[in-house]
Design a protein around this motif. Sequence first.
Motif, short mmCIF file in Angstrom:
data_model
loop_
_atom_site.label_atom_id
_atom_site.label_comp_id
_atom_site.label_asym_id
_atom_site.label_seq_id
_atom_site.Cartn_x
_atom_site.Cartn_y
_atom_site.Cartn_z
N ILE A 17 0.84 -1.21 0.00
CA ILE A 17 0.00 0.00 0.00
C ILE A 17 0.87 1.25 0.00
CG2 ILE A 17 -1.64 1.32 1.37
CD1 ILE A 17 -2.83 -1.35 2.30
N THR A 18 1.91 1.22 0.84
CA THR A 18 2.80 2.38 0.91
C THR A 18 3.51 2.61 -0.42
OG1 THR A 18 3.16 1.97 3.27
CG2 THR A 18 4.76 3.39 2.15
N ALA A 19 3.97 1.51 -1.05
CA ALA A 19 4.65 1.63 -2.34
C ALA A 19 3.71 2.18 -3.40
CB ALA A 19 5.20 0.27 -2.77
N GLY A 41 5.89 14.31 -10.97
CA GLY A 41 6.74 14.20 -12.14
C GLY A 41 8.08 13.55 -11.87
N GLU A 42 8.22 12.88 -10.75
CA GLU A 42 9.47 12.20 -10.41
C GLU A 42 9.41 10.77 -10.97
OE1 GLU A 42 12.02 13.51 -9.04
OE2 GLU A 42 11.20 15.42 -8.34
N GLU A 53 9.27 4.81 -10.73
CA GLU A 53 9.70 3.48 -11.18
C GLU A 53 10.22 2.65 -10.01
OE1 GLU A 53 12.56 4.16 -14.19
OE2 GLU A 53 11.11 4.88 -15.69
N ASP A 54 10.97 3.28 -9.10
CA ASP A 54 11.47 2.54 -7.93
C ASP A 54 10.32 2.04 -7.07
OD1 ASP A 54 14.04 2.99 -8.76
OD2 ASP A 54 14.39 4.71 -7.42
N ARG A 67 2.12 6.77 -6.83
CA ARG A 67 1.16 7.79 -7.29
C ARG A 67 1.68 9.20 -7.01
NH1 ARG A 67 -4.37 5.03 -4.88
NH2 ARG A 67 -4.52 3.33 -6.41
N GLU A 68 2.25 9.39 -5.81
CA GLU A 68 2.73 10.73 -5.46
C GLU A 68 3.90 11.13 -6.34
OE1 GLU A 68 2.67 14.33 -3.39
OE2 GLU A 68 1.22 12.67 -3.53
#
Length: 466
Positions: free
Chosen positions: A250-252, A263-264, A269-270, A257-258
């Motif tokens: 859930i955290t990932a 725009g990061e 991707e990580d 999304r954030e």
Amino acid sequence: MPTAHWPSPDAENARQRLNLYWLVRLRWLAVLGQVTVVAVVGLGMGVSLPAMYLLSLTGYIALTNAVLQGGLRLMRDRVFSSGFSRRVTWTIAAVVAFDVLMLTGLLYGSGGRDNPFAIFYLVHVVLGAVLLPARLAWGVTLLCVLGYAAVFHVYVPLPELGHGHPPGAGPTRLQHDMNLHVNGMFVAIALASVVLVTFVSRLSLALRQQDRNLSRLRDREALTQHAHALAAFAAGAAHELGSPLTSIAITARELEREAARLGEEEFSEDASVIRQEVERCRRILSRIALDAGTRLGEEPSVLTVEPWLREVVADLPEADRVRLDLAPAARAARISGPIIALGDALRSVLRNALQASPRGESVDVRARREGPHVILDVVDRGHGMAPDTLARADEPFFTTRGGADGFGLGLYLTRMLLQDMGGRFELSSTQGEGTTVRLVLPCLDDDVAAAPPETRSTPPQTPGDP
């Protein structure tokens, strides 16, 4: 000569019951031998034996043996506590002691110390040494010595054994009696030797077979306990790790999304990689728990070999690469077992074979009958295994693929499943040629009796062939 089969809750109980079983068989042989000797010596050779007295003692032996045999039949389907073996031991000791007394009575009425069959005291000494603990064996030996000492001094004389010759008996009569005694000694020694060798060898063979059966039962119990422990561990791991893995997933997902909103792309991707790896960990735990658990809880059902094989192969992604080669007698053979677990086991073996074989090469599944078993050979066309890899291939959690496509449980659980069914799992491999996995499955009893002889196998077919 068939061996006895007992329910074996305890090794010592089973051993002592087997001893009693063979003692009963030996006593029936002794009864037959005593009746034969009385008939041949008394009627055929004209020796003045007290036939009624001797046959009466033989009748007592037969009567006690009939009672023992009835008791053995009652024991066959019962399970006893560990203390039961002591009672059986004392029963054997009492029976052997009774037989020593009966032998003493027989010798008393048939010439005593000069009767050649006095050598059968040694048979009872050997029986005591083989069947009884040391203290009781020495007791039987002492009883034999006392019995022979008694008939050495007190007995009913027989003229044919040199007793009561008239003063003027000539050398011809003396020579005749001596020849009779010597011939009797020869027969007695020969019979005693045959009885001892037959009894001890048969008993040793039966005990070795029983030890092998007990060893197989212990191995099967150890495998079952190992599998239950594995299933419990897998289920516990899946449960305990499920919550933290869900939180991480859930955290990932939120981080992904954030990062995408800001725009990061690199961070996004990580976070996506973290989420995917967490999902992969959850799938691994679920599959381990499923693989370890379904094989233990499924009830057995009856399946027919040919339709079952075709159904299993049809579920594979590359079913067109699997060729079925079914001998006529194996097609309609029926097997009783856990269908889902057996199907999973065979699919696991077939997946391994397909992965080991080069692209475009086929995997052969050959089925044939051998007595009460169906033999399934899965033959791949891979590079084979090195000897050290082959030796460990069916160990739990051993894999050469680093966990990418498997967890090292498939072959181990397949072997455990087949052994639990009374079958076998065998691996053979030649480097540069490929690997053969053999599944030996027991057939139902009525199929064994009706199985036609193997003549030739049908041409290899793919699952879609008619």
